[in-house]
Design a protein around this motif. Structure first.
Motif, short mmCIF file in Angstrom:
data_model
loop_
_atom_site.label_atom_id
_atom_site.label_comp_id
_atom_site.label_asym_id
_atom_site.label_seq_id
_atom_site.Cartn_x
_atom_site.Cartn_y
_atom_site.Cartn_z
N UNK A 53 0.84 -1.21 0.00
CA UNK A 53 0.00 0.00 0.00
C UNK A 53 0.87 1.26 0.00
N UNK A 54 2.04 1.17 0.58
CA UNK A 54 2.92 2.32 0.68
C UNK A 54 3.86 2.42 -0.52
N UNK A 55 4.38 1.29 -0.95
CA UNK A 55 5.34 1.22 -2.05
C UNK A 55 4.77 0.26 -3.09
N UNK A 77 8.94 -7.35 -15.14
CA UNK A 77 8.43 -6.68 -13.95
C UNK A 77 6.95 -6.37 -14.08
N UNK A 78 6.43 -6.35 -15.31
CA UNK A 78 5.03 -6.01 -15.58
C UNK A 78 4.10 -7.21 -15.52
N UNK A 82 -0.90 -6.12 -10.60
CA UNK A 82 -1.59 -4.83 -10.71
C UNK A 82 -0.70 -3.71 -10.20
N UNK A 83 0.46 -4.08 -9.69
CA UNK A 83 1.40 -3.09 -9.17
C UNK A 83 2.12 -2.41 -10.32
N UNK A 84 2.59 -1.21 -10.07
CA UNK A 84 3.36 -0.47 -11.08
C UNK A 84 4.71 -1.16 -11.28
N UNK A 85 5.08 -1.49 -12.52
CA UNK A 85 6.38 -2.12 -12.73
C UNK A 85 7.54 -1.17 -12.43
N UNK A 86 8.57 -1.71 -11.83
CA UNK A 86 9.76 -0.95 -11.51
C UNK A 86 10.95 -1.87 -11.74
N UNK A 87 11.89 -1.43 -12.54
CA UNK A 87 13.08 -2.21 -12.85
C UNK A 87 14.29 -1.48 -12.29
#
Length: 116
Positions: A53-55, A77-78, A82-87
């Protein structure tokens, strides 16, 4: 590079990312953020429900000298989230970099500047 050395190098980047998350969000506990063992499918950083929820990022770490496959790493990463992908990427003798989509980056800037 030996396979064992490559695994250690990858693990070091995962640990770096974990520490940065915990340092940035001081109210998270060590149990809220975990690194995975090499060869594990899914994200490289496991987050508790509270930490998500925070990150809200799905973190994939790659500590390699050649990053020709950056788009395939970002796609990894995608996947199935449903989370935003971050590499997070890193080359020898360089600082780690974070790759997010351009749209997400500009949304972050708008939020930072209070422009909605």
């Amino acid at each position: 590079m030996l396979k064992k050395s490559a695994k250690i190098k990858g693990r070091r980047l995962q640990t770096y990312v974990k520490k940065k998350i915990l340092k940035t969000f001081k109210h998270l506990k060590d149990a809220d953020v975990a690194t995975v063992k090499n060869g594990h499918s899914g994200p490289d950083i496991l987050l508790s429900r509270f930490a998500k929820r925070i990150f809200s990022y799905n973190v994939e770490c790659k500590n390699q000298e050649t990053l020709k496959q950056i788009y395939s790493f970002y796609k990894q990463a995608s996947k199935k989230t449903r989370l935003e992908p971050l590499l997070v990427i890193k080359r020898n003798a360089n600082q780690p970099l974070v790759v997010v989509s351009a749209d997400h980056f500009f949304d972050l800037i708008k939020i930072q500047k209070g422009i909605f």
